[in-house]
Design an enzyme around this catalytic site. Sequence first.
Site, PDB file in Angstrom:
ATOM      1  N   ASP A 291     -15.010 -26.109  -9.656  1.00  0.00           N
ATOM      2  CA  ASP A 291     -14.861 -25.391  -9.098  1.00  0.00           C
ATOM      3  C   ASP A 291     -13.379 -25.548  -8.928  1.00  0.00           C
ATOM      4  O   ASP A 291     -12.648 -26.140  -8.072  1.00  0.00           O
ATOM      5  CB  ASP A 291     -15.532 -23.902  -8.463  1.00  0.00           C
ATOM      6  CG  ASP A 291     -15.580 -23.084  -8.241  1.00  0.00           C
ATOM      7  OD1 ASP A 291     -15.113 -22.097  -9.424  1.00  0.00           O
ATOM      8  OD2 ASP A 291     -14.378 -22.804  -7.196  1.00  0.00           O
TER       9      ASP A 291
ATOM     10  N   GLU B 174     -12.621 -26.753 -14.191  1.00  0.00           N
ATOM     11  CA  GLU B 174     -12.192 -25.299 -14.679  1.00  0.00           C
ATOM     12  C   GLU B 174     -10.942 -25.586 -14.212  1.00  0.00           C
ATOM     13  O   GLU B 174     -10.511 -25.018 -12.504  1.00  0.00           O
ATOM     14  CB  GLU B 174     -13.133 -24.243 -13.899  1.00  0.00           C
ATOM     15  CG  GLU B 174     -12.688 -23.196 -13.748  1.00  0.00           C
ATOM     16  CD  GLU B 174     -12.415 -21.631 -12.646  1.00  0.00           C
ATOM     17  OE1 GLU B 174     -12.346 -22.888 -11.550  1.00  0.00           O
ATOM     18  OE2 GLU B 174     -11.945 -20.956 -12.375  1.00  0.00           O
TER      19      GLU B 174
END
Length: 542
Positions: free
Chosen positions: A206, A248
């Site tokens: 993330d 990401e």
Amino acid sequence: MNKVDKHWYKTAIFMELNVRAYRDSNADGWGDLPGLTSKLDYIKDLGVDAVWLLPIMPSPLRDDGYDVSDFKSIFPAYGTIEDFNTLISEAHKRGIRIIVEIIPNHSSDLHPWFQASRDPNHPEHEKYKDWYVWSDTDQKYKDARIIFTDSETSNWAWDEVRGQYFWHRFYSTQPDLNYDNEEVQQEMLDIVKFWIDRGADGLRVDAPPYLFEREGTNCENLPETHAFLKRMRAFVDEYAPETLLLSEANMWPEEVIEYFGDGDEMHMNFHFPLMPRLFMALARGDRQPIVDILARTPKLPKYCQWGTFLRCHDELTLEMVTPEERQWMWETYSPDPKQRINLGIRRRLAPLLDNDLRKNLMMNSMLLTMIGSPFLYYGDEIGMGDDISLFDRNGVRTPMQWDASPSAGFSDAPKDKWYSPVISDEVYGYEKVNVEAQEADPNSLLKQLRHMIKARKQYPLFGWAEFEWLDFTEGKQTVVAYKREWEGDYFIVLNNLIDQDVHGTLPADAPEYLDVLTGETVKAGDYTLPPYGFVWLKPVGE
Ligand code: NOJ
């Protein structure tokens, strides 16, 4: 499953899902790991090779699990580590890989590390005092933008207990970890190891761009950040080389390319800027936005791969478009301002496409054949709707709609115990839009999409091939026409962006082509695509 196929992600079909939303096995109103395990056959049938689980670790859920309070265990309502082991072994039996989310940038403010860090009287304060980014002033790092623009006004928050400010790139309940501290780096690598040891086949990393802060920069994509990610990759390559690192980084292509390194950083990155341009092209009936962004997209190191997607658990982000394009997208795709959040649009795929099956299939045709490995978002395969009355991005995270029974096939708990209301409006409600109904209808979105996925999987070329634009309509831009070529084989793919027939010419490189979706043969030369039609053509008889 071939555990030693190091490059499996090049040709894989991925699906992102929320354990909480999928299937509740113990009637408490929350989806759980055993519930997900019971649905693996459905996932397998859809043709999915790898499932990316949204955060499954304990969390106070202020950012829906992206605020982790213990990186090495399971959110109690989802089950136990044993349930996770069962999920892994049942998934592997079916040839499905499981990707776990890790959130290296920040923790929850309720994480024991932060509690110790903020409190000088805490018995472990000495150990954790430098695990977060503390400052006496909120004037540092002024060039860093705010990401959650709807809810935050600063990247600093004041902590009463410690009497200092702490740094946070997302919600103020998500303090950023201090990567200048070697112990933090070590611990994050240990967390990676923990999930690999539990059988995870990959990790979705993330928000990687924000790990370090440096004065005079925008605190994104810093060399120190790349150095740490390379360290993570080196660890994975050494420890469990078939493990995927999927990152990401919501950045422009020229920045995101850095996250691949020379093939020594992340295996995959999402192609964020492509996604809104697929919607832009559709609404304009003009492929130019896609042409422009692919022209800006550098070639990848050989074993790296783009992750492509139409929708995900977040808003349709408009961070990677110009301000004018953003305004246009908002006006076009979110006429009701309540449909907007931060710099994006919080809607699901089917509602964005006016629930038009033709548009939905054509967008999926581009997703499955253009570049990279495709990511589906749970529920979009049946055209689920959204609920903008729900907080934040929760409106696109509602329970999976399995059938028309009062439980929606999701949970036997009374509805007031469900973690979220199920979509129940007239158009998208579970009584109408559900897996069972679509299994019974040969022309349903589910059936047609499954057929397309099967076709894509027969041709590894789609995962490996070069991309080249084709001029199908003599200079007109209404058809997204391209060639994918790999090791002497190729496909010609045509996608019609408009609600009209489009006439054009199929190149005479081959006398005829096989339409792999219908099994029909078509001759080179004049060709007509129906409104929002698409074809995947393989040359025959050369
Ligand atoms: C990106 C995730 O996709 C999003 O849901 C989350 O809010 C932020 N990272 C912060 O972790």
